[in-house]
Design a protein around this motif. Structure first.
Motif, short mmCIF file in Angstrom:
data_model
loop_
_atom_site.label_atom_id
_atom_site.label_comp_id
_atom_site.label_asym_id
_atom_site.label_seq_id
_atom_site.Cartn_x
_atom_site.Cartn_y
_atom_site.Cartn_z
N MET A 1 0.83 -1.18 0.00
CA MET A 1 0.00 0.00 0.00
C MET A 1 0.87 1.24 0.00
SD MET A 1 -2.93 1.04 2.74
CE MET A 1 -2.28 2.34 3.74
N LEU A 2 0.42 2.28 -0.65
CA LEU A 2 1.03 3.60 -0.64
C LEU A 2 2.38 3.67 -1.31
CD1 LEU A 2 0.34 4.43 3.10
CD2 LEU A 2 -1.20 4.77 1.20
N GLY A 3 2.87 2.57 -1.86
CA GLY A 3 4.17 2.57 -2.50
C GLY A 3 5.30 2.56 -1.49
N MET A 4 5.00 2.16 -0.26
CA MET A 4 6.01 2.13 0.80
C MET A 4 6.00 0.75 1.44
SD MET A 4 5.22 5.64 2.78
CE MET A 4 3.77 6.37 2.07
N GLU A 5 7.04 0.46 2.18
CA GLU A 5 7.11 -0.82 2.88
C GLU A 5 7.69 -0.61 4.26
OE1 GLU A 5 9.32 -3.65 0.62
OE2 GLU A 5 8.11 -3.39 -1.16
N GLY A 6 7.43 -1.56 5.14
CA GLY A 6 8.04 -1.62 6.46
C GLY A 6 7.95 -0.37 7.28
N PRO A 36 -3.74 4.22 -4.24
CA PRO A 36 -2.74 4.84 -5.11
C PRO A 36 -1.33 4.70 -4.53
CG PRO A 36 -4.54 6.36 -4.66
CD PRO A 36 -4.71 5.19 -3.74
N HIS A 37 -0.36 4.57 -5.41
CA HIS A 37 1.05 4.50 -5.04
C HIS A 37 1.76 5.74 -5.59
CE1 HIS A 37 -0.27 0.33 -4.87
NE2 HIS A 37 0.72 0.13 -4.03
N VAL A 38 2.94 6.03 -5.09
CA VAL A 38 3.73 7.14 -5.59
C VAL A 38 3.95 6.95 -7.10
CG1 VAL A 38 5.98 8.28 -5.50
CG2 VAL A 38 4.85 7.57 -3.38
N GLY A 39 3.67 7.98 -7.88
CA GLY A 39 3.82 7.93 -9.32
C GLY A 39 2.53 7.67 -10.07
N ASP A 40 1.48 7.17 -9.39
CA ASP A 40 0.19 6.94 -10.04
C ASP A 40 -0.49 8.28 -10.31
OD1 ASP A 40 0.60 4.23 -9.77
OD2 ASP A 40 -0.87 3.96 -8.16
N ALA A 41 -1.21 8.36 -11.43
CA ALA A 41 -2.02 9.54 -11.73
C ALA A 41 -3.39 9.31 -11.10
CB ALA A 41 -2.14 9.74 -13.23
N ARG A 66 -9.56 17.59 -9.22
CA ARG A 66 -8.11 17.77 -9.24
C ARG A 66 -7.45 16.50 -9.74
NH1 ARG A 66 -6.30 21.20 -3.94
NH2 ARG A 66 -7.83 22.85 -4.17
N CYS A 67 -6.48 16.64 -10.62
CA CYS A 67 -5.73 15.51 -11.18
C CYS A 67 -4.24 15.79 -11.02
CB CYS A 67 -6.06 15.33 -12.67
SG CYS A 67 -7.81 15.07 -13.00
N TRP A 68 -3.49 14.77 -10.60
CA TRP A 68 -2.04 14.92 -10.43
C TRP A 68 -1.41 13.55 -10.25
CZ3 TRP A 68 -5.38 15.10 -6.42
CH2 TRP A 68 -5.04 14.43 -5.25
N ARG A 69 -0.09 13.51 -10.19
CA ARG A 69 0.65 12.29 -9.90
C ARG A 69 0.96 12.25 -8.41
NH1 ARG A 69 1.15 8.86 -13.61
NH2 ARG A 69 1.22 9.57 -15.75
N VAL A 70 0.66 11.15 -7.78
CA VAL A 70 0.88 10.99 -6.34
C VAL A 70 2.38 11.13 -6.05
CG1 VAL A 70 0.69 9.39 -4.39
CG2 VAL A 70 -1.13 9.50 -6.09
N GLY A 71 2.68 11.92 -5.04
CA GLY A 71 4.07 12.13 -4.65
C GLY A 71 4.71 13.33 -5.31
N SER A 72 3.97 14.02 -6.19
CA SER A 72 4.54 15.18 -6.89
C SER A 72 4.40 16.47 -6.08
CB SER A 72 3.87 15.37 -8.25
OG SER A 72 2.50 15.65 -8.08
N GLY A 73 3.65 16.44 -4.99
CA GLY A 73 3.43 17.63 -4.16
C GLY A 73 2.27 18.45 -4.70
N THR A 74 1.21 18.56 -3.94
CA THR A 74 0.01 19.27 -4.37
C THR A 74 -0.35 20.30 -3.32
OG1 THR A 74 -1.36 17.58 -3.36
CG2 THR A 74 -0.92 17.34 -5.71
N PRO A 75 -1.17 21.27 -3.69
CA PRO A 75 -1.56 22.30 -2.72
C PRO A 75 -2.43 21.72 -1.59
CG PRO A 75 -2.65 22.65 -4.83
CD PRO A 75 -1.72 21.51 -5.01
#
Length: 186
Positions: A1-6, A36-41, A66-75
């Motif tokens: 989940m979330l593109g992270m582990e441990g 969603p994982h980091v890098g997913d739109a 709102r549309c963006w890539r996860v992990g890109s930093g949003t307002p």
């Protein structure tokens, strides 16, 4: 989940619970199991309407998409809640109310995750990628039918042909696309 582990995942979860108050207004459908994982739109709707404890079903209207890539930093949203952090805890079709715990005067923001577009690099060199689009139900949303033998499904795929160009050449790769009707899944 979330593109992270441990430890990264545990730290994210602890920080999120400490900083954000999240209440699920409408559960995601059972078929929507991925986050969603980091890098997913992603496409996220910001909603308004009656989503209180007694509203069944909640009467909501879309105020912003709102549309963006996860992990890109949003307002930030109202109440100081970062949308990017919230969407990593959601599933397609889920509606939730979120607000910053430290700001008692802040209004809750209502969010619905509409789509997740995941791109998987199958060969490790970006020459062969698989794009998967997940979408949730909700206002105007629908779920694809279950695939059974005899079900027809339109599949779109595309590829890029380099046309025998040398590395560093100014000749661009040419996109090629087609659609195929597939039947008889087994």
């Amino acid at each position: 989940m979330l593109g992270m582990e441990g430890a990264d995942l545990e730290t994210f979860a602890e920080d999120f619970r400490r900083d954000v108050e999240k209440r699920i207004v409408t559960e995601a459908p059972a078929s929507a199991w991925s986050h969603p994982h980091v890098g997913d739109a992603v496409a996220l709707e910001v909603l308004a309407g009656s989503a209180g404890e007694g509203a069944d079903p909640p009467e909501l209207r879309v105020t912003e998409l709102r549309c963006w890539r996860v992990g890109s930093g949003t307002p930030h949203l109202a109440g100081g809640v970062e949308i990017d952090r919230c969407v990593r805890t959601m599933r397609c079709g889920e509606v939730c109310a979120v607000k910053a715990r430290e700001d008692e005067a802040a209004q809750s923001a209502l969010l619905r995750l509409k789509t997740i577009e995941t791109v998987d690099d199958l060969t490790g060199d970006r020459r062969l990628v698989r794009t998967t689009l997940s979408h949730g139900a909700g206002a105007g949303g629908m779920h694809p039918p279950s695939l059974r033998p005899g079900t027809e499904m339109k599949v779109r795929f595309s590829w890029r042909a380099a046309h025998d160009t040398a590395p560093g050449s100014d000749v661009p790769e040419m996109p090629v696309a087609t659609e195929v009707l597939m039947t008889d899944f087994r």
